[in-house]
Design an enzyme around this catalytic site. Structure first.
Site, PDB file in Angstrom:
ATOM      1  N   MET A 176     -71.273 -63.863  87.396  1.00 21.25           N
ATOM      2  CA  MET A 176     -71.210 -65.248  88.070  1.00 21.25           C
ATOM      3  C   MET A 176     -71.978 -66.343  87.408  1.00 21.25           C
ATOM      4  SD  MET A 176     -71.935 -64.378  92.022  1.00 21.25           S
ATOM      5  CE  MET A 176     -73.718 -63.471  91.801  1.00 21.25           C
ATOM      6  N   LYS A 177     -72.781 -65.983  86.574  1.00 20.81           N
ATOM      7  CA  LYS A 177     -73.266 -66.988  85.390  1.00 20.81           C
ATOM      8  C   LYS A 177     -72.461 -67.498  84.669  1.00 20.81           C
ATOM      9  CE  LYS A 177     -77.029 -67.190  81.902  1.00 20.81           C
ATOM     10  NZ  LYS A 177     -77.819 -66.509  81.054  1.00 20.81           N
ATOM     11  N   HIS A 188     -86.109 -58.307  80.972  1.00 20.13           N
ATOM     12  CA  HIS A 188     -86.113 -58.679  82.194  1.00 20.13           C
ATOM     13  C   HIS A 188     -85.900 -57.989  83.234  1.00 20.13           C
ATOM     14  CE1 HIS A 188     -85.762 -61.951  85.084  1.00 20.13           C
ATOM     15  NE2 HIS A 188     -85.077 -61.224  85.931  1.00 20.13           N
ATOM     16  N   GLU A 189     -85.087 -56.725  83.241  1.00 21.74           N
ATOM     17  CA  GLU A 189     -84.969 -55.951  84.207  1.00 21.74           C
ATOM     18  C   GLU A 189     -86.103 -54.850  84.339  1.00 21.74           C
ATOM     19  OE1 GLU A 189     -82.826 -56.817  86.076  1.00 21.74           O
ATOM     20  OE2 GLU A 189     -81.759 -58.100  84.663  1.00 21.74           O
ATOM     21  N   GLU A 195     -88.829 -63.108  91.366  1.00 19.95           N
ATOM     22  CA  GLU A 195     -88.115 -63.499  89.778  1.00 19.95           C
ATOM     23  C   GLU A 195     -88.931 -64.454  89.048  1.00 19.95           C
ATOM     24  OE1 GLU A 195     -85.759 -62.044  88.819  1.00 19.95           O
ATOM     25  OE2 GLU A 195     -84.536 -61.451  90.320  1.00 19.95           O
ATOM     26  N   HIS A 202     -89.040 -56.347  86.063  1.00 19.48           N
ATOM     27  CA  HIS A 202     -88.886 -55.749  87.504  1.00 19.48           C
ATOM     28  C   HIS A 202     -89.518 -54.547  87.786  1.00 19.48           C
ATOM     29  CE1 HIS A 202     -86.884 -59.114  89.271  1.00 19.48           C
ATOM     30  NE2 HIS A 202     -85.716 -59.015  88.544  1.00 19.48           N
ATOM     31  N   ASP A 222     -76.941 -65.714  99.118  1.00 22.55           N
ATOM     32  CA  ASP A 222     -76.176 -65.589  97.883  1.00 22.55           C
ATOM     33  C   ASP A 222     -75.518 -67.163  97.738  1.00 22.55           C
ATOM     34  OD1 ASP A 222     -75.978 -62.926  97.476  1.00 22.55           O
ATOM     35  OD2 ASP A 222     -74.335 -62.662  98.626  1.00 22.55           O
ATOM     36  N   PRO A 259     -71.203 -58.569  88.853  1.00 23.53           N
ATOM     37  CA  PRO A 259     -71.480 -60.032  89.068  1.00 23.53           C
ATOM     38  C   PRO A 259     -72.635 -60.489  88.267  1.00 23.53           C
ATOM     39  CG  PRO A 259     -71.860 -58.938  91.008  1.00 23.53           C
ATOM     40  CD  PRO A 259     -71.151 -57.625  89.817  1.00 23.53           C
ATOM     41  N   TYR A 260     -73.587 -59.668  87.780  1.00 22.54           N
ATOM     42  CA  TYR A 260     -74.805 -60.195  87.460  1.00 22.54           C
ATOM     43  C   TYR A 260     -74.970 -60.061  85.865  1.00 22.54           C
ATOM     44  CZ  TYR A 260     -76.232 -61.339  92.143  1.00 22.54           C
ATOM     45  OH  TYR A 260     -76.216 -61.921  93.478  1.00 22.54           O
ATOM     46  N   MET A 267     -79.092 -55.947  87.280  1.00 17.25           N
ATOM     47  CA  MET A 267     -79.729 -55.500  88.166  1.00 17.25           C
ATOM     48  C   MET A 267     -80.615 -54.537  88.043  1.00 17.25           C
ATOM     49  SD  MET A 267     -79.866 -56.393  91.286  1.00 17.25           S
ATOM     50  CE  MET A 267     -81.187 -55.552  92.440  1.00 17.25           C
ATOM     51  N   GLU A 268     -81.890 -54.680  88.576  1.00 14.05           N
ATOM     52  CA  GLU A 268     -83.093 -53.916  88.477  1.00 14.05           C
ATOM     53  C   GLU A 268     -83.171 -52.739  88.998  1.00 14.05           C
ATOM     54  OE1 GLU A 268     -84.387 -57.223  91.317  1.00 14.05           O
ATOM     55  OE2 GLU A 268     -83.067 -57.075  89.663  1.00 14.05           O
ATOM     56  N   ASN A 269     -82.301 -52.199  89.696  1.00 15.65           N
ATOM     57  CA  ASN A 269     -82.311 -50.814  90.310  1.00 15.65           C
ATOM     58  C   ASN A 269     -83.317 -49.869  89.593  1.00 15.65           C
ATOM     59  OD1 ASN A 269     -80.150 -51.843  92.172  1.00 15.65           O
ATOM     60  ND2 ASN A 269     -78.732 -51.475  90.425  1.00 15.65           N
ATOM     61  N   TYR A 291     -86.464 -68.585  89.490  1.00 20.70           N
ATOM     62  CA  TYR A 291     -86.898 -67.804  88.073  1.00 20.70           C
ATOM     63  C   TYR A 291     -87.817 -68.727  87.394  1.00 20.70           C
ATOM     64  CZ  TYR A 291     -82.843 -64.529  88.933  1.00 20.70           C
ATOM     65  OH  TYR A 291     -81.967 -63.470  89.386  1.00 20.70           O
ATOM     66  N   CYS A 298     -76.271 -54.227  95.850  1.00 19.19           N
ATOM     67  CA  CYS A 298     -76.565 -54.315  97.322  1.00 19.19           C
ATOM     68  C   CYS A 298     -77.466 -55.751  97.381  1.00 19.19           C
ATOM     69  CB  CYS A 298     -77.480 -53.354  97.665  1.00 19.19           C
ATOM     70  SG  CYS A 298     -76.497 -51.856  97.864  1.00 19.19           S
ATOM     71  N   GLN A 299     -77.876 -56.353  96.455  1.00 17.58           N
ATOM     72  CA  GLN A 299     -78.883 -57.573  96.353  1.00 17.58           C
ATOM     73  C   GLN A 299     -77.995 -58.697  96.880  1.00 17.58           C
ATOM     74  OE1 GLN A 299     -80.830 -59.392  92.972  1.00 17.58           O
ATOM     75  NE2 GLN A 299     -82.765 -59.124  94.335  1.00 17.58           N
TER      76      GLN A 299
END
Length: 609
Positions: free
Chosen positions: A561-562, A303-304, A326, A307, A383, A274-275, A278-280, A391, A127-128
């Site tokens: 995506m990275k 990292h997550e 970030e 968050h 996006d 895609p990431y 994600m820190e959900n 970051y 969702c981000q």
């Protein structure tokens, strides 16, 4: 009218939604969710009431079984989507029924052949930054936090996880979904099951998350389970990779205060995610590419986890202040890594980030607005300008403050900051005011305006000085003379060292040197995608056609995506033959990418072709 966010139709004069009770029916054959949502407002409201939507079909709007007038805007904004307007009459609650579209930008529906076990379908969310509106109507801005409950009706052979507390798994009941009766769903079928969840803490909508598939789990700590597809090798590998998670949670608590989310579970998604992560809250989502077999993938988990304090507890009010999420989290991650894995690992991360920051500033040389921490995104899709700047420049800003006041004083400040603003969404000015109030005179010692509103990298930013960092950068620079590192020099290198080396290779390096480097160290075959993709990017830029088979394989097996961004960018900046190759690979791989990743690749093509 006063919009609260350039990426949302939400109006400041209208009451906030405090709670949403969602009922979701998953129809896998049509890649659709049929749903109802009971909205509870902060105060009663009369007149127009705006919600964000994208690619949703709205079936009805009701209050106490009475229809509420509603309309969708005739045209769809390319960034914000479609405005849903309700006409309320002193209403403090209402129910919407709606259906998602197979083209929902937040959802990826996977057919069985696209999953690890190849036997059952799978769907997951991302969702981000502004994609929650393609799952349910909402004030889809981090400025508005919500609590929610959810009933998920799914095929009985599958299970569900959410970024929320799991309540129960049970048979469906007729009274679960009265608002959906008109849709004639097979709600109580014997081959269906209901999973219930509740999120009791207020979160921004971009942290709404679920996944449905054939999932298994392993306990790795008192607060942590690892989830992945049942029967896949990924599950056991992930459990081993992340077995030290509880140690990181405890270090985070020492540094930043109590962990406020009860659970810290981890879901390893299919390769299309895609990431990196994600820190959900309560259920972090991860790409399988972070499982490297040596424990280093735990740095993404760090990292997550970070968050949980900076991003989830305290959130940027809009994406124009994304660094508050970030930059803080990158700083916090490196403090956790330093405590658990040592100063060397943390410093190598800083070095890799330093190189990445310089590359991103070069990327935005024609639009320096997006090298600012506090920037203007009016009319900009977040996006499209996602980068390492918030970051790494954000990290550099916070590290500059730490160097000025000392670590112990800065640690004390961070705990005060988190305690003051927990469960709130703030902007840069709010942070700066708090900083000046709690560290008097800091604005005379550091140019705060230059750091937050200036372009590029300030002169008082920090490039690491650790000997191991300087040695690797020096070895990379020596490649300009034709010298490659010897076996003894790289004997103890892990992925971070190789990534740092490859990222610092001079642009003048020749194709023969790339081939020789790979012949000696087998970098194109690395199981660490950070290393592999960095090497393949260099190979493309040098025109080493013998590696294009590996490039194609990589672009077809992962959707992070990275990795997609540098490889496709290098290809489309190359020869006409390279561009044709890139187009073919994308056309064949596209359906295996998440919709967000698809749009990013399309934007790369449109910019360079």
């Amino acid at each position: 009218m006063a919009p609260v966010d350039p990426h949302s139709f939400t109006e400041s004069t209208q009451p906030a939604t405090t709670h949403i009770a969602l009922t979701l029916y998953f129809d896998f054959p049509s890649s659709t969710i049929h749903a109802s949502a009971l909205f509870t407002l902060q105060t009663p409201h009369s007149g127009p009431f705006f919600l964000d939507t994208r690619s949703l079909t709205i079936h009805s709007a009701l209050h106490a079984d009475q229809a509420i007038p509603f309309s969708l805007s005739a045209t769809s904004d390319p960034i914000k989507g479609t405005l849903l307007t309700l006409t309320l009459s002193n209403h403090s609650s209402f129910i919407l029924t709606f259906s998602t579209s197979p083209s929902s930008s937040a959802l990826q529906w996977l057919l069985p052949p696209q999953t690890c076990n190849k036997t059952h379908p799978y769907v997951y969310t991302q969702c981000q930054a502004i994609h929650a509106r393609s799952i349910f109507p909402s004030h889809d801005t981090p400025a508005r936090r919500i609590r929610y409950s959810a009933i998920l009706n799914i095929p009985s052979e599958l299970s569900a996880v959410m970024a929320a507390n799991h309540v129960t798994r049970r048979p469906p009941r007729d009274d679960d979904a009265p608002a959906l009766a008109s849709l004639n769903l097979n709600w109580c079928s014997q081959d269906r099951v209901v999973e219930e969840f509740v999120m009791e803490q207020p979160v921004p909508p971009y942290l709404f998350a679920f996944a449905v598939g054939q999932l298994g789990n392993r306990e790795v700590g008192p607060r942590t389970r690892v989830y992945a597809e049942e029967g896949s090798a990924v599950l056991d590998s992930a459990a081993k990779e992340f077995e030290g998670t509880e140690d990181m949670i405890r270090e985070g608590e020492k540094l930043f205060g109590e962990y406020d989310w009860e659970r810290f579970d981890l879901l390893v998604l299919p390769p299309s995610f895609p990431y990196g992560g994600m820190e959900n809250p309560k259920m972090v989502f991860l790409t399988p590419t972070v499982i490297k077999g040596d424990g280093s993938g735990a740095q993404v988990v760090a990292h997550e986890l970070a968050h949980s304090w900076t991003g989830n507890l305290i959130t940027n009010k809009t994406n124009e202040h994304f660094w508050l999420n970030e930059g803080f989290t990158t700083y916090a991650e490196r403090r956790i890594v330093e405590a658990v894995q040592g100063e060397k690992r943390a410093t190598l991360n800083v070095g890799i980030g330093w190189r990445g920051l310089n590359e991103e500033v070069e990327r935005f040389k024609d639009n320096l607005e997006f090298t600012k921490l506090k920037n203007n995104q009016q009319g900009i899709d977040p996006d499209d300008v996602y980068s390492q700047v918030p970051y790494e420049k954000g990290f550099q800003f916070l590290f500059r403050i730490e160097r000025q006041v000392g670590r112990s004083a800065f640690d004390e400040f961070l705990k005060k900051y988190i305690a003051k603003f927990k469960f709130q969404s703030i902007d840069t000015d709010t942070f700066l005011d708090f900083l000046k109030e709690n560290i008097p005179g800091i604005e005379k010692q550091i140019d705060l305006v230059l750091w937050t509103e200036g372009t590029g990298i300030p002169s008082d930013a920090y490039e690491p000085e650790l000997i191991v960092y300087k040695t690797i950068v020096s070895l990379a620079n020596e490649a300009a003379t034709g010298r490659m590192p010897g076996e003894d020099e790289v004997a103890d290198w892990q992925g971070q060292e190789w990534e740092l080396y490859l990222d610092n290779l001079p642009k003048s390096i020749e194709a023969s040197q790339i081939v020789a480097l790979d012949s000696r160290h087998k970098l194109s075959e690395s199981k660490d995608y950070e290393v592999k993709v960095s090497f393949l990017q260099r190979a493309i830029l040098c025109g080493c056609k013998e590696y294009y088979g590996e490039v194609e394989k990589t672009l077809k097996e992962v959707g992070r995506m990275k990795y997609l961004r540098p490889l496709y960018t290098a290809l489309v900046k190359g020869s006409e033959e390279d561009k044709v190759f890139a187009k073919r690979v994308f056309s064949e791989a596209r359906e295996c990418y998440h919709p967000i990743a698809q749009s990013v690749v399309v934007s790369i093509f449109s910019k360079h072709m």
